[in-house]
Structures are given as C-alpha cells and as structure tokens.
Design a protein around this motif. Structure first.
Motif, PDB file in Angstrom:
ATOM      1  N   ASP A 119     -59.682  20.159  10.912  1.00 41.80           N
ATOM      2  CA  ASP A 119     -59.985  18.847  11.486  1.00 41.80           C
ATOM      3  C   ASP A 119     -60.546  17.994  10.355  1.00 41.80           C
ATOM      4  O   ASP A 119     -61.660  18.219   9.893  1.00 41.80           O
ATOM      5  CB  ASP A 119     -61.005  19.077  12.610  1.00 41.80           C
ATOM      6  N   TYR A 324     -69.444  11.725  22.050  1.00 41.70           N
ATOM      7  CA  TYR A 324     -68.792  12.319  20.873  1.00 41.70           C
ATOM      8  C   TYR A 324     -68.739  13.847  21.011  1.00 41.70           C
ATOM      9  O   TYR A 324     -67.709  14.475  20.747  1.00 41.70           O
ATOM     10  CB  TYR A 324     -69.594  11.887  19.640  1.00 41.70           C
ATOM     11  N   ASP A 328     -65.399  16.473  21.452  1.00 43.48           N
ATOM     12  CA  ASP A 328     -65.234  17.596  20.529  1.00 43.48           C
ATOM     13  C   ASP A 328     -65.149  18.927  21.275  1.00 43.48           C
ATOM     14  O   ASP A 328     -64.372  19.803  20.907  1.00 43.48           O
ATOM     15  CB  ASP A 328     -66.370  17.618  19.489  1.00 43.48           C
TER      16      ASP A 328
HETATM   17  N1  ARG Z   1     -64.349   9.715  13.921  1.00 47.16           N
HETATM   18  C1  ARG Z   1     -65.520  10.398  13.484  1.00 47.16           C
HETATM   19  C2  ARG Z   1     -66.402   9.462  12.655  1.00 47.16           C
HETATM   20  O1  ARG Z   1     -65.950   8.413  12.229  1.00 47.16           O
HETATM   21  C3  ARG Z   1     -65.195  11.614  12.662  1.00 47.16           C
HETATM   22  C4  ARG Z   1     -64.475  12.692  13.399  1.00 47.16           C
HETATM   23  C5  ARG Z   1     -64.696  14.037  12.797  1.00 47.16           C
HETATM   24  N2  ARG Z   1     -64.100  15.108  13.561  1.00 47.16           N
HETATM   25  C6  ARG Z   1     -64.576  15.595  14.677  1.00 47.16           C
HETATM   26  N3  ARG Z   1     -63.892  16.488  15.312  1.00 47.16           N
HETATM   27  N4  ARG Z   1     -65.719  15.186  15.183  1.00 47.16           N
HETATM   28  O2  ARG Z   1     -67.539   9.801  12.410  1.00 47.16           O
END
Ligand code: ARG
Length: 589
Positions: A119, A324, A328
C-alpha cells in the motif's frame, strides 16, 4: 547459490569443530582493520570462557585446521585471540564464474512464494500531488521490486483518498458555481455528459477554495457534510459527478507517477470498501469487540504489556460517519478476502505510526486477518530543505511534485549540456533519465525512517554518493565493452573471470561476490538503502580498479578477456540493482 558469508561461516565452523570446539563459534565478519586482513573471527574469545582456555591457544588450534582451506588464506592469530584471514583468489574467481552464469547471479529466491500487498502512493483525489507524496511512491515502488526480485508475488495498491469530506467539498463548490449542471437536477433521468465540466487545474483551485470556505462558513460546511453523506449513500447525480472527478484526477496522477516510473496494479481507494463498512461495524459490535463510547463506536486496543498508551480505535463517529481508520480496516478485510496476502506492507509518513498501530491491533483483535498474516508499517521521515525544515517552494508554499521533478530535470539538463558529450537532440531524454536516478537515489540512499535534505546540487552531482555517479560508472563500463566489441573481439558472454591481478581487482571481485548476501539482506529488512550502499561501494571499487588498469590496451589477450568478463558482470549487477531501485541508465551521458 550459497552466499559468501554462509560459505565462510561454514568453513570456519568446520575448523572450530575439527579442533574440538563448538562450530557455532565460527562466525566470520568483515575486518574492521582492512590494513591487517579482509575478514576476521572472534570465536576464540567467546570460546575461552566456555572451554576455560586462553583464547590465543584456541585460535592457534583453529588456524592450524585452516592450513589447507580452499576458501581462506593468510590465516593468522593476533592477540588476544583474533583470527584474521583473507579470501583465496582461486576460490573468489571460481565463485564469480559460477555467479556470472547463474540465474539472478545465484541469489536465493523464495522457495515458497508469498503474496504481498503493498500500500503506497496514497494520494488524495482532487488535490495536487506534492513533495509529501514523493517518498511513499519512490520507496514503495522499490520495495515492490525487491519483493518481486525475491520471487514473491507483489501487488501494489495506490489506496486513493477518494471518499471523504474532500469529495463533498468539491461537489458543493461545483454546485454553487454551476447549479445548472444535470448532476444537480434531481429530476434528470438521462445519460450524464461524457465530458467532465472541469479540468484538473479547475479541481486544484476548487478544492482549496472550498476547504477554506468551509472553515469560515458553518452553513457551507454543513452543506458539504450533507453532500458527502449523499454521495456515500449513492445519490445518482453525485455518483456520476464523483466519477468525473475521479477520471480527471486519476489521469493527472498517472501522468505524474509515470514521470517517476512508479506504477500500481490496483487503483483502489477508500471508496472501494464503502459497502463493507456497515456490516463490518455491525459484526464488531455483535462479537463484542466494539462498544459505544460517548455516542461513537470504538474498539479498545491498549496492550497491558506495552508501556506506550494507545487510545481506543474509533470505528464510527457519533454521527455514524466512517473515519480514516475505518476505511483502512475495511480495506484489510477486502484484501484478505480477495488476495489472501501473507503480508500487507504500508509505506507512509512515520507520523502515521499511531494510526497503524491502532489499525493493526484492531484488525487482529476483531479477526479481520488470519493470525499468520503479517502487517507491516514502514514509516518514512520528512523531505527537508537546506534550512532543515520541510521542503517548500522559494516563496514558502507547498512544493508540487511536478515542479520538483521539473526542477531536477532542468538542473540535470544544464549539467549534461555543460558536459558536451551528448548531442542536443538526445540531451533532454538523457537528462530525464539521469534526473530520475538523482531524485530516487537521493531519497533511497537514506534509511527510510530518517529525514533527509533535498539538495538538487548534491543529488545531480556526478561525484560522490549520488545516482548520477552510479550511472556514470555503468556508462563508463558500457563504453569500454562497446569498444571491445567494435574491435572485433570474442563474444563477451563467453569470456570467463580469471584470478585477480591486483588488490583493487580482488576488492572489486569480493564486492561482486557479495551480491546475493546483500540482496537477501535488503529483502529481509525491506531496505532499499542497503542496495544503494552496495552499489556505491561497488562503483568506488570498480573505479579504483579501472584507474589502475589499462584494460583495452592490454596485450595479453587472456588477461584482457578476464577483465572484460569482470566488467560485464559489474555492469550487469549494477544494472540489476538500479532496476530494482526503480531507475535506469542511459547508453551515454
Ligand atoms: N491518503 C492518505 C494521506 O494522504 C495516505 C494513505 C496511506 N495508506 C493507507 N492505507 N492509509 O495521508
């Protein structure tokens, strides 16, 4: 092939055993006194306690058993009981000859291939990529390639931030600006237009505008929340508009990642698991893992054995919205179901460490992953400017990834032109190739967890521990081999490596022999910087050998051919290493 450290330990262990001591004492390491010997072993010191005997005496007995060793030579004992030794030239030449012709230079690949999901990237839709996205992409790509080189299956997933409030904000602002679009007409039942009603630059202006406005205007904020909610519920017009935002944004991301030679097998995102969230939360509750606390749904993840206090992991906010952590967790469920990974590796900023500790513990506790599935977070440090603070534009703004690449391309082009070796028509392409090496090597040569200073001058230098220096070495070898071939000599592939003629040559050969052990180490530790240190040392040792040896003008054909074979192996190994790191060399520079 057995690696050099393995062979040396085995040989030393045999000598200890033959002298009547524990074979496990025979561990060999690279000498800290290269003026005295190449390798040493301090097993006699450890054995002294065990056997109540002077270490010097033990070492002498062991040394005697190494008199006819096919691997070691110049074995000596120094006080108080160190064993010093060198590698035998005959052994080294034979080993390299085998390595030269072996698949992957004899590197031991996975006997039982594993499946690893990586990831990395993690950009957010409708927001421009910036310097903060560099490391995840560059390190993630390198680790993916290391895993693949090891013979395992690696699946790279970009994990887009494509589902939260940011989407609601963009939709809200578009609605304010273009209320007549069919996406906002609830009675519209036809096909939505194919063309997006905005460009990527529009999006890049709209998002920060909407985000700023939502912070000042509570009504606007409420509207954005509501629109986010409607999108997630599946409102037809919003879904269609969201698809347009995705399309425009992803096309732009692909262009940026292509410039970095970074790619993904999956373009999934937070939205991919939207439908898994409600049933997942329900099950967590039913199984007794999740409970309500001040209206929110949480899972305790504190570990009594861990002195660090880890707050509970929130699954749903009091208004029922996902977070978030929630996406995940649902993504873990999704990946387990679809790919049955043996490991999932996340490459993000190290400031997300607490987040991943919570997610991993919650996933284990709630049984979202089989116990044997490894969950790994690789947290990287910040890209800083020369002032030691996070890297910014000269005006102090956020550095766009695109600008950063443009800048390093331009600096490289200037140097390539100044060198005057490359015809103008080729210069731009060559500069891009070398600039990518400068950028990626500048990043990857640091241990991931450390911050580093982004220094265009240093990164683009042809000297020192830089990408261009490594490429320069490859190009130098390539040019010698081309000249050799042009002189109508034998097929290079058929030439064999011979005994070293100088200490520089032997040092180069030892580096080459160390390839397998180095790669195993880089794989085991998921550490691209180990490959960087290796190719830096290899390049240095090659260049010392090169400066002390007249290769093409050598009259003795056998000697010359042996060197050509050695050069070819050096170039092949360097090329393999940079390919795994994620960049390549031009034919000339
Ligand atoms: N989009 C997230 C950010 O900008 C990062 C994602 C990282 N990957 C994950 N599976 N959380 O902080």
């Amino acid at each position: 092939m057995q690696s050099i450290p393995e062979i040396m330990d085995q040989e030393m262990g045999r000598a200890f055993a033959a002298a009547g001591y524990d074979a496990a004492l025979g561990k060999v390491s690279v000498s800290t006194r290269p003026d005295l010997s190449q390798y040493s072993c301090n097993g006699a010191m450890a054995g002294a306690k065990q056997y109540h005997k002077a270490p010097f005496a033990i070492a002498e007995e062991v040394a005697r058993k190494l008199q006819d060793s096919a691997i070691f030579t110049d074995v000596s004992v120094v006080k108080p009981g160190f064993l010093n030794m060198n590698l035998k030239n005959e052994f080294l030449a034979k080993y390299l000859e085998e390595e030269r012709t072996a698949e992957k230079f004899g590197f031991e690949i996975s006997k039982t291939p594993r499946t690893v999901v990586l990831d990395y990237g993690g950009p957010n839709v409708a927001k421009p990529l910036h310097v903060g996205h560099l490391r995840s992409a560059v390190i993630g790509e390198a680790i993916k390639r290391i895993v693949r080189y090891h013979g395992d299956t690696a699946i790279g997933d970009i994990h887009l931030g494509d589902w939260g409030l940011q989407m609601g904000l963009v939709i809200t602002e578009l609605k304010h600006r273009q209320p007549d679009l069919p996406y906002f007409d609830d009675s519209f039942a036809g096909e939505y237009p194919e063309q997006a009603p905005f460009t990527v630059s529009d999006l890049e202006e709209i998002y920060p505008f909407a985000s700023g406005k939502s912070k000042e205007d509570p009504e606007y904020y409420a509207e954005a929340l509501e629109n986010t909610h409607l999108l997630q519920e599946g409102k037809r017009g919003y879904r269609a508009l969201w698809e347009q935002i995705m399309k425009v944004s992803i096309a732009d991301m692909k262009r940026n990642y292509a410039r970095l030679d970074v790619s993904f097998d999956l373009w999934n995102g937070e939205s991919t698991v939207n439908d898994l969230i409600a049933p997942m939360a329900e099950k967590m509750k039913k199984d007794g893992y999740a409970y309500e606390s001040e209206g929110a749904l949480v899972v305790d993840v504190a570990d009594p054995k861990d002195p660090k206090e880890i707050p509970p992991c929130m699954i749903l906010k009091s208004d029922g919205a996902a977070l978030y952590t929630t996406t995940d967790l649902a993504t873990i469920e999704d990946r387990v179901e679809k790919y049955h990974p043996d490991e999932i590796i996340y490459i993000t900023d190290k400031r997300q460490e607490l987040h991943f500790t919570q997610v991993f513990r919650a996933a284990r506790k709630c049984g979202l992953v089989p116990q044997e599935t490894v969950l790994t977070h690789i947290g990287f440090g910040t890209v800083n400017g020369k002032d030691g603070k996070p890297f910014k534009t000269r005006q102090g703004g956020v550095m766009r990834l695109e600008t950063l690449i443009d800048d390093i391309d331009a600096a490289m082009l200037e140097k390539i032109r100044a060198n005057g070796e490359i015809p103008e028509a080729e210069a731009e392409e060559t500069a891009k190739t070398v600039a990518l090496a400068a950028l990626k090597y500048g990043d990857l040569s640091n241990q991931a967890s450390k911050d580093y200073i982004f220094d265009v001058d240093k990164f683009t230098s042809f000297e020192g521990n830089t990408g261009p220096y490594i490429l320069y070495t490859i190009v130098r070898i390539h040019s010698i081999l081309t000249r050799y071939q042009a002189e109508g000599n034998e097929d290079i592939e058929r030439l064999s490596i011979r005994l070293p003629q100088s200490s520089q040559e032997a040092a180069l050969m030892r580096d080459l022999a160390g390839f397998g052990a180095m790669m195993t180490d880089a794989f085991t530790n998921l550490a691209p910087h180990r490959i960087c240190s290796y190719i830096y040392q290899l390049s240095n040792d090659f260049n010392s050998f090169y400066h002390g040896t007249r290769i093409l003008s050598e009259e003795d054909a056998e000697k010359k051919n042996g060197w050509i074979a050695l050069l070819k192996l050096t170039m092949d190994i360097l090329n393999t290493c940079i390919q795994v790191l994620g960049f390549s060399a031009p034919d000339r520079m």
